[in-house]
Design an enzyme around this catalytic site. Structure first.
Site, PDB file in Angstrom:
ATOM      1  N   HIS A 130      50.828  42.158  42.194  1.00  0.00           N
ATOM      2  CA  HIS A 130      49.637  41.442  42.654  1.00  0.00           C
ATOM      3  C   HIS A 130      49.831  39.956  42.345  1.00  0.00           C
ATOM      4  O   HIS A 130      49.151  39.385  41.490  1.00  0.00           O
ATOM      5  CB  HIS A 130      48.389  41.980  41.955  1.00  0.00           C
ATOM      6  CG  HIS A 130      47.108  41.667  42.657  1.00  0.00           C
ATOM      7  ND1 HIS A 130      47.037  40.853  43.761  1.00  0.00           N
ATOM      8  CD2 HIS A 130      45.822  42.051  42.402  1.00  0.00           C
ATOM      9  CE1 HIS A 130      45.783  40.752  44.159  1.00  0.00           C
ATOM     10  NE2 HIS A 130      45.024  41.466  43.354  1.00  0.00           N
ATOM     11  N   ASP A 224      42.174  45.451  32.720  1.00  0.00           N
ATOM     12  CA  ASP A 224      41.925  45.882  34.103  1.00  0.00           C
ATOM     13  C   ASP A 224      41.405  47.307  34.039  1.00  0.00           C
ATOM     14  O   ASP A 224      41.428  47.949  32.981  1.00  0.00           O
ATOM     15  CB  ASP A 224      43.233  45.796  34.903  1.00  0.00           C
ATOM     16  CG  ASP A 224      43.032  45.998  36.403  1.00  0.00           C
ATOM     17  OD1 ASP A 224      41.870  46.030  36.857  1.00  0.00           O
ATOM     18  OD2 ASP A 224      44.044  46.125  37.116  1.00  0.00           O
ATOM     19  N   CYS A 264      40.585  40.970  36.281  1.00  0.00           N
ATOM     20  CA  CYS A 264      40.804  40.684  37.702  1.00  0.00           C
ATOM     21  C   CYS A 264      39.641  41.165  38.567  1.00  0.00           C
ATOM     22  O   CYS A 264      39.502  40.722  39.710  1.00  0.00           O
ATOM     23  CB  CYS A 264      42.115  41.292  38.175  1.00  0.00           C
ATOM     24  SG  CYS A 264      42.242  43.072  37.894  1.00  0.00           S
ATOM     25  N   ARG A 292      40.887  32.335  42.597  1.00  0.00           N
ATOM     26  CA  ARG A 292      41.619  33.059  43.648  1.00  0.00           C
ATOM     27  C   ARG A 292      41.622  32.253  44.951  1.00  0.00           C
ATOM     28  O   ARG A 292      42.602  32.279  45.707  1.00  0.00           O
ATOM     29  CB  ARG A 292      40.988  34.433  43.878  1.00  0.00           C
ATOM     30  CG  ARG A 292      41.141  35.430  42.727  1.00  0.00           C
ATOM     31  CD  ARG A 292      42.598  35.849  42.538  1.00  0.00           C
ATOM     32  NE  ARG A 292      43.160  36.319  43.787  1.00  0.00           N
ATOM     33  CZ  ARG A 292      43.024  37.576  44.247  1.00  0.00           C
ATOM     34  NH1 ARG A 292      42.349  38.479  43.549  1.00  0.00           N
ATOM     35  NH2 ARG A 292      43.575  37.928  45.380  1.00  0.00           N
TER      36      ARG A 292
END
Length: 305
Positions: A130, A224, A264, A292
């Protein structure tokens, strides 16, 4: 023409250049320069096999701010859902668009797309990597810690997943100390070997540990979800295995007052993180989510310049 399938293929100075561009884009955005039409009239295809909030919207916003139009599509909306090959699909998209950002179940799909494309293919998430998330993570840590190199960050929980892997890669490129804190069953020692050349160049350090106390003294604590998309059948086993690695107030106290909390998103509150941490004063997750967008602009500008 270049792709961004993983950050592994990028040299340390290239990763740093993308991050410096990201910070410049953000500075200009916050100063009121929302629209920077570098690529007016160009088309970007967002091909998503999986649901998305931040990745889809950040790429859409980034494209719009650069003067491009983003078209979102899924396999069922293209002929690929009725049997057209990836190769044929990519040959056609290459005639219309300047880039394809793809969120896929299998990383091999991205590789096949890139092999049959004459435009840039960007990994918007795969089962293995990612990179877009890792760039936003690095920008966020840079902003909070005040430096880009020599950062210490602990990823706690599922240290085998795509986010942990990409964090380790960008850490190796930037000379960080990345502590991957989780059960031994999930350790990927091959990753450390693959990053050894970069670590030797940058002075970084990547290591696995199963002790939660190893978050002590870090600049950031990252976690996460315990059950990623595609691992639903293993949900209960994963929750049992990862329960000792929940990021709660005790973990943040071990890390120290200066440590920021990263995630995230989306978060499964009460599982990998408690409400008092994600909503607490050390949380940087909303800045991380915004970043982002700014790092996506830099990726487009870097690949399409």
């Amino acid at each position: 023409m270049r792709h961004l399938l993983t950050l592994m293929e990028y040299k340390p100075h290239e990763v740093e250049n993308i991050l410096r561009m990201s910070r410049d884009f953000k500075t200009r955005y916050l100063a009121g320069e929302v629209y920077t039409p570098i690529f007016p009239g160009r088309l970007v295809v967002l091909y998503f096999e999986k649901p998305s909030t931040r990745t889809r919207l950040s790429l859409t916003a980034a494209a719009a701010q650069l003067g491009m139009q983003a078209v979102y599509t899924t396999p069922s909306e293209l002929q690929i859902g009725r049997g057209e090959t990836i190769a044929d699909t990519m040959r056609v998209l290459s005639r219309y668009a300047v880039a394809v950002a793809a969120r896929v179940y299998r990383h091999e799909t991205l590789e096949e797309m890139a092999q049959n494309s004459s435009i840039s293919v960007i990994n918007a998430l795969s089962d293995k990597h990612h990179p877009l998330q890792a760039l936003a993570d690095a920008l966020t840590l840079w902003e909070y810690v005040g430096k880009l190199h020599g950062i210490k960050v602990a990823f706690v929980g599922d240290v085998s997943n795509n986010v942990a892997t990409s964090l380790a890669i960008i850490g190796a490129k930037l000379g960080w100390e990345v502590r991957l804190v989780g059960p031994k069953q999930l350790w990927n020692m091959k990753l450390v070997e693959e990053l050894s050349e970069d670590l030797a160049k940058t002075g970084g350090r990547i290591y696995f540990t199963d002790s939660i106390n190893d978050v002590a003294g870090v600049d950031g604590v990252y976690t996460d979800v315990w059950v990623s998309m595609g691992f639903e059948k293993e949900a209960e086993e994963r929750r049992r295995m990862l329960k000792p690695y929940q990021v709660n107030q005790r973990v943040m106290e071990i890390a120290g007052r200066k440590a920021i909390f990263l995630h995230c998103l989306p978060a499964h509150r009460g599982e990998e993180v408690t409400d008092d941490v994600i909503d607490g004063p050390q949380s940087a997750v909303w800045d991380q989510a915004e970043n982002r967008m700014h790092t996506a602009k830099a990726v487009f500008a870097y690949l399409l310049r």
